[in-house]
Design a protein around this motif. Structure first.
Motif, PDB file in Angstrom:
ATOM      1  N   PRO A 109      -1.937  -6.298  18.885  1.00 39.85           N
ATOM      2  CA  PRO A 109      -1.090  -5.180  18.474  1.00 39.85           C
ATOM      3  C   PRO A 109       0.204  -5.588  17.793  1.00 39.85           C
ATOM      4  O   PRO A 109       0.813  -4.778  17.092  1.00 39.85           O
ATOM      5  N   GLU A 110       0.602  -6.850  17.972  1.00 36.99           N
ATOM      6  CA  GLU A 110       1.813  -7.320  17.309  1.00 36.99           C
ATOM      7  C   GLU A 110       1.599  -7.520  15.809  1.00 36.99           C
ATOM      8  O   GLU A 110       2.551  -7.653  15.036  1.00 36.99           O
ATOM      9  N   ASN A 111       0.332  -7.510  15.364  1.00 37.61           N
ATOM     10  CA  ASN A 111      -0.011  -7.684  13.951  1.00 37.61           C
ATOM     11  C   ASN A 111      -0.532  -6.362  13.396  1.00 37.61           C
ATOM     12  O   ASN A 111      -1.668  -5.967  13.663  1.00 37.61           O
ATOM     13  N   ASP A 112       0.304  -5.694  12.619  1.00 33.55           N
ATOM     14  CA  ASP A 112      -0.035  -4.367  12.098  1.00 33.55           C
ATOM     15  C   ASP A 112      -1.163  -4.370  11.080  1.00 33.55           C
ATOM     16  O   ASP A 112      -1.611  -3.309  10.638  1.00 33.55           O
ATOM     17  N   PHE A 113      -1.625  -5.535  10.669  1.00 33.13           N
ATOM     18  CA  PHE A 113      -2.666  -5.620   9.639  1.00 33.13           C
ATOM     19  C   PHE A 113      -4.057  -5.828  10.238  1.00 33.13           C
ATOM     20  O   PHE A 113      -5.011  -6.052   9.504  1.00 33.13           O
ATOM     21  N   THR A 114      -4.176  -5.739  11.550  1.00 32.07           N
ATOM     22  CA  THR A 114      -5.459  -6.017  12.199  1.00 32.07           C
ATOM     23  C   THR A 114      -6.142  -4.761  12.720  1.00 32.07           C
ATOM     24  O   THR A 114      -5.505  -3.778  13.079  1.00 32.07           O
ATOM     25  N   GLU A 115      -7.474  -4.820  12.733  1.00 28.76           N
ATOM     26  CA  GLU A 115      -8.337  -3.790  13.327  1.00 28.76           C
ATOM     27  C   GLU A 115      -8.200  -2.433  12.631  1.00 28.76           C
ATOM     28  O   GLU A 115      -8.448  -2.348  11.448  1.00 28.76           O
ATOM     29  N   SER A 116      -7.765  -1.365  13.310  1.00 27.96           N
ATOM     30  CA  SER A 116      -7.851  -0.032  12.714  1.00 27.96           C
ATOM     31  C   SER A 116      -6.569   0.777  12.852  1.00 27.96           C
ATOM     32  O   SER A 116      -5.815   0.628  13.804  1.00 27.96           O
TER      33      SER A 116
END
Length: 284
Positions: free
Chosen positions: A126-133
């Motif tokens: 969750p600390e990486n806003d560019f991951t998952e959806s």
């Protein structure tokens, strides 16, 4: 139990679509919408004050803290109306079973009348806003229970044309302060909806020059920052986008538009001091 990370921003949101803000129009049929038979045709607002809207937000936040991030569908028994309970249990059970290590992080939330909408990130990093959806959920609430639910989801690619994440809040009021007069919220709904249809359905580039800030901040994956970036994007259309909106919500400096022609939600930030659209997010 997974840890809940919540960023509550009491605002309204910006989008790349437009049309009238007629709340009585039928919602899109190709979205995951669940509604009760008794309330499907109801258009009157039963929640008409700040305290009620705040309570509705608190109720919806429990979906994220007590259901999704706790992998527990038990709280749905009192959060959700019985007529959509089983479908909701099935939906959230499948969501958490398929993504057991992912955390739901609320990025923006709005309460407007009977509706609460949430813009959120679902990721095991969750600390990486560019991951998952990236996701938007829309809830309608009556008598302290969710009676309708609609879900939108967009898989993230890891980069954007602007370099901005699809969640970040980058607009800076500088030495000034947001003008969040409640009366302006209704004006912003009309302004943003009219702008959307003029720009995309009528391919009117002049309305972009008039209503969009020169340094417009973009969070759409494919459109760069700046008014010219949006102008070039609209200019690339060869015909009307035929956009229509079935619901528009607003709170403080954000407007949220929900399209009925396509499963798209847009969030727009309006600087009420300049009457310009200054920032935009979407999920499609």
């Amino acid at each position: 139990m997974k840890k809940l990370s919540v960023s509550l921003i009491v605002i309204s949101m910006l989008n790349l679509s437009a049309c009238s803000s007629d709340d009585t129009a039928a919602p899109p049929t190709n979205n995951n919408i669940v509604q009760t038979e008794e309330t499907a045709e109801t258009t009157e607002t039963t929640c008409d004050n700040v305290n009620c809207e705040s309570n509705n937000k608190t109720l919806v936040e429990q979906i994220f803290s007590d259901v999704i991030n706790s992998n527990d569908t038990g709280p749905l028994d009192f959060l959700v109306h019985e007529t959509i309970l089983q479908d909701s249990i099935d939906f959230y059970a499948a969501l958490t079973a398929n993504k057991p290590d992912q955390i739901a992080t609320i990025k923006h939330i709005v309460a407007d009348g009977d509706y609460v909408a949430v813009h959120w990130h679902y990721s095991n990093t969750p600390e990486n806003d560019f991951t998952e959806s990236a996701r938007v959920d829309l809830y309608k609430i009556t008598d302290n229970q969710i009676i309708e639910r609609m879900n939108f989801s967009m898989q993230l690619s890891g980069n954007t044309a602007s370099g901005n994440s699809v969640f970040s809040n980058l607009y800076d009021y500088g030495t000034g302060l947001p003008n969040n007069d409640v009366a302006i919220e209704e004006e912003n709904k009309i302004m943003v909806s009219d702008f959307y249809v003029e720009a995309f359905n009528n391919l009117n580039l002049e309305v972009i020059d008039e209503l969009v800030d020169e340094n417009y901040i973009q969070h759409n994956p494919f459109v760069p920052n700046g008014r010219d970036g949006l102008r070039n994007f609209v200019a690339s259309f060869s015909a009307s986008a035929n956009i229509s909106i079935f619901l528009t919500l607003a709170e403080d400096d954000l407007v949220w538009t929900f399209r009925s022609d396509s499963p798209v939600v847009d969030l727009w930030r309006v600087d009420n001091n300049t009457n310009k659209i200054v920032e935009h997010w979407d999920v499609f």
